[in-house]
Each structure stands twice: as structure tokens, then as C-alpha cells.
Design a protein around this motif. Structure first.
Motif, PDB file in Angstrom:
ATOM      1  N   ARG A  63       0.921  -1.171   0.026  1.00  0.00           N
ATOM      2  CA  ARG A  63      -0.010   0.029   0.014  1.00  0.00           C
ATOM      3  C   ARG A  63       0.919   1.300  -0.168  1.00  0.00           C
ATOM      4  N   MET A 284      -2.064  -5.290 -12.888  1.00  0.00           N
ATOM      5  CA  MET A 284      -3.231  -5.521 -11.867  1.00  0.00           C
ATOM      6  C   MET A 284      -4.183  -4.433 -11.760  1.00  0.00           C
ATOM      7  N   GLN A 285      -3.604  -2.857 -11.739  1.00  0.00           N
ATOM      8  CA  GLN A 285      -4.523  -2.094 -11.846  1.00  0.00           C
ATOM      9  C   GLN A 285      -5.073  -1.451 -12.917  1.00  0.00           C
ATOM     10  N   THR A 337      -0.988  -8.697  -5.449  1.00  0.00           N
ATOM     11  CA  THR A 337      -2.191  -8.762  -5.367  1.00  0.00           C
ATOM     12  C   THR A 337      -3.122  -8.473  -6.467  1.00  0.00           C
ATOM     13  N   SER A 338      -4.435  -8.987  -6.703  1.00  0.00           N
ATOM     14  CA  SER A 338      -5.175  -8.572  -7.682  1.00  0.00           C
ATOM     15  C   SER A 338      -5.333  -7.151  -7.877  1.00  0.00           C
ATOM     16  N   ASP A 339      -5.205  -6.464  -6.969  1.00  0.00           N
ATOM     17  CA  ASP A 339      -5.249  -5.110  -7.011  1.00  0.00           C
ATOM     18  C   ASP A 339      -3.951  -4.102  -6.870  1.00  0.00           C
ATOM     19  N   SER A 341      -1.702  -4.073  -4.589  1.00  0.00           N
ATOM     20  CA  SER A 341      -1.576  -3.012  -3.111  1.00  0.00           C
ATOM     21  C   SER A 341      -0.398  -3.759  -2.674  1.00  0.00           C
TER      22      SER A 341
END
Length: 384
Positions: A63, A284-285, A337-339, A341
Motif C-alpha cells: 500500500r 493488476m491496476q 495482489t489482484s489490486d 496493493s
């Protein structure tokens, strides 16, 4: 090492709180605090150095916060300390990048995933002698059944000569074509770098430029990945390249940028752990492909492989990590991660007494690579 690592992995899935002060000998983003050092990654890195690895580099991002560390020497001959920003062979991570350029063509309507390869690359049949139609999708997820070339290459020439030989796309596929196909239904997973050589041939024909130039315009320049390239010529005098060695017939050979990997669309990208994390976060984003195309890319076929991506369980969210790993004269792995982060990118140069890098570029058969994979997953699960 395996026993002790297993004990640490068993206790390494706890959640590490984010700290305000970075640990010693690390780099961190100053504005948001730092991610604490991972005991799993740190133990693994020191054990690899004890095993004879010249260098280990790792970057963890959570993050917007970062922890990164470099262990060992950039070059064991000079003793120059390694830096996190030094470059490595990205290995199989190259395939994620090539897959993005292929899928951009799909988004533009210039290519279809179910189209036969020969529609865009007519020479494919004469080079590899397939038993039936092969689709673009089957190349991306390694379900084409296409044999790989290393066995044929090593049958044709000594190891040192193979390492010192540069293979064009056509040359590599021609060597793969001398190996028997093992099945005719083209629905079984069979990892083969030759799949991505064929994909690169398609991209080059449709774009009219070398695959390295396409990756540069599709990915490297837009994302500011200034330390990443798929070069047509090696840069062996660069001061920021970690040096890797191998003993062949009693002679220590520098395998940092071997001719065998120069320009390889399956294993040849040179990068840094920071640039690799940048790439997977952007992917991913949704900054490289549309949401629907990314879902296609993430859809698994077999052996945890999608379209240029691998997938692992995310114990923090009950979701998934995406990324890739591979083994050349470096072992490299990246998970996101899939986002985007939480991320880790980690690589080490193999000890010089480890062999079979040509034969097992997916990491199979390399105990050190399997341990690297376990360490990366455990570290990610410990940073919820």
C-alpha cells in the motif's frame, strides 16, 4: 536449509504491522513509513549467500510503503557490494510482458486468441511440424503441446558452446521442431519457451518491429521502467548488472548476459526488482490492458498458468496473487495482489556450482527456485 526454512515458513504467515522506522540497511519510501524486514526473506537470502549465491535482491511493497534489500556482491571477482537497483535476468517474467503485447493486439482487433498461428506466422508449420492446428491462446497458456528446444540444442553442441550461441526466433523454433510432439489433442499443459518465440514472431510481423522495441513502447517507456530492456545486443560492460557464473568442464563462465538469452522473448528481459514490481502493479491496476482482457489473462488453464501469468493463493484475502517466476542463471519471482496493493519481487544469482539452467528455465528441478517461491508466498501472506 530446507528443514530450517520449513520451520520459519510455518511461523512466517503471521501479520507484520507496518512500522514508522525502516530497518537498518534497507531502503524505504520516506513519506509513508516502511514495511518491516521479512524474517523469511532475510533468512533465505543469508542461506543462499552461505550456499554460494553471489547476490540476492528483494523489494516488498505494501500500500505504497516499501522495504528493499540487497545482499552479497554485484561481482564476486571485485567484491563490489550489490544494490537493490542493480539489474538481473528476469527470466520467465519476460513471458508476462510478451503476453501483454500479444493481448494489446487482440484488443485492437488485429489478432484473435482462437486464430491458428499459421494465419499470422505461415512459417510455423515448416519450423516445428505440428500434429494439427495450434492457436494463439494455446501458445500463451502452454497448452499447444509444442516441444522445447534445450534438449535438442544440448544434443547438438556442448554446453559452453550452447551458452555462447545466439538463437534467432526461427533458429530456436527449428531446434524445437526436431523434438517429437507428445500428444495430438493440444489440451495438456507442457511448458515450452518455444511457445513465446512463436508469439514474438507474430507480434513482430503485425507490428513491423522487433519484439524488444514493441515491449519498450507498450510497457517500458509508458511505465518509466528505465532499467528494463529486451535488448538485441548485450551490455556486458554495464556497471549495474549483477554478475552470475557457472562452472562448465572445470572453467568458470560468466553467464550474466549469455548469448543464449540475448533477445529471448521467453527469458531474455533484463530488469530490476523495482521495475518488475512497477510492471505487475500497473498490470493488476488496469493501466496496461482492459478489465476484460486482464480477466482472460488471469483465467487458469493448468499448472496454475493463465495467459502469461501464474497464480497462487492469497491467504490474506482468500483471493489470489498473480505474477511469474522462472530460472535461468538467476532465479526470479514476482507476486502481486489482484489490486496491486501488496507485492514482492525477489531474485538471486545461482551459486556457480549449480547447473542445468538451460534445461529447466521454468524452475522445475531446482530446489533453490522452489524455496524462493515458498519464501515469496509466505512473505506476502505475512503482510496482510
Amino acid at each position: 536449509m530446507a528443514v530450517v526454512l520449513a520451520l520459519i515458513l510455518a511461523s512466517g504467515a503471521c501479520t507484520y504491522p507496518l512500522t514508522a522506522e525502516p530497518p537498518a540497511s534497507t531502503s524505504s519510501s520516506d513519506s509513508q513509513g516502511a514495511v518491516p524486514e521479512s524474517p523469511v526473506a532475510d533468512f533465505f537470502a543469508h542461506e543462499m549467500l552461505n550456499r554460494g549465491a553471489p547476490a540476492v535482491v528483494v523489494q516488498i511493497k505494501v500500500r505504497g510503503r516499501e522495504w528493499s534489500q540487497a545482499y552479497g556482491s554485484q561481482d564476486v571477482e571485485t567484491g563490489e557490494p550489490v544494490a537493490v537497483t542493480d539489474r538481473i535476468q528476469a527470466g520467465g517474467i519476460t513471458q508476462s510482458m510478451v503476453a501483454v503485447s500479444v493481448l494489446k493486439l487482440v484488443q485492437e482487433g488485429k489478432l484473435g486468441l482462437e486464430d491458428p498461428v499459421t494465419q499470422y506466422f505461415p512459417e510455423f508449420g515448416q519450423l516445428v511440424h505440428p500434429l494439427g492446428p495450434v492457436t494463439v491462446r494455446s501458445l500463451l497458456n502452454h497448452s499447444s503441446g509444442l516441444p522445447d528446444a534445450p534438449v535438442a540444442i544440448l544434443d547438438a553442441m556442448p554446453t559452453k558452446r550452447a551458452i555462447d550461441t545466439r538463437f534467432s526466433i526461427e533458429d530456436y523454433l527449428r531446434m524445437a521442431g526436431t523434438v517429437p510432439w507428445t500428444h495430438a489433442n493440444f489440451q495438456l499443459f507442457r511448458f515450452s519457451d518455444a511457445n513465446y518465440f512463436a508469439l514474438a514472431a507474430i507480434v513482430q510481423k503485425l507490428r513491423g518491429r522487433p519484439i524488444g522495441d514493441v515491449l519498450k513502447s507498450d510497457i517500458f517507456v509508458p511505465l518509466g521502467m528505465s532499467h528494463t530492456s529486451l535488448a538485441s545486443e548485450p551490455d556486458r560492460d554495464a556497471r549495474d548488472m549483477i554478475q552470475s557464473y557457472e562452472f562448465i568442464d572445470g572453467e568458470r563462465v560468466n553467464a550474466s548476459q549469455p548469448e543464449y538469452l540475448v533477445g529471448s522473448p521467453a527469458e531474455g528481459v533484463i530488469s530490476t526488482v523495482g521495475d518488475i514490481n512497477t510492471f505487475y502493479a500497473a498490470l493488476m491496476q488496469g493501466r496496461l490492458l482492459t478489465a476484460s482482457t486482464l480477466r482472460d489473462m488471469q483465467t487458469l488453464w493448468q499448472e496454475n498458468h493463465g495467459l502469461g501469468l501464474q497464480r497462487w493463493n492469497d491467504e490474506c484475502t482468500n483471493g489470489f496473487y498473480y505474477g511469474y517466476g522462472g530460472s535461468t542463471w538467476f532465479a526470479s519471482i514476482a507476486l502481486s495482489t489482484s489490486d496491486g496493493s501488496r507485492q514482492i519481487a525477489m531474485s538471486f544469482a545461482y551459486p556457480s556450482d549449480t547447473d542445468k539452467h538451460i534445461e529447466s528455465t521454468d524452475g522445475s528441478g531446482q530446489a533453490e527456485f522452489e524455496q524462493l517461491r515458498q519464501v515469496a508466498i509466505a512473505t506476502m501472506n505475512g503482510l496482510c
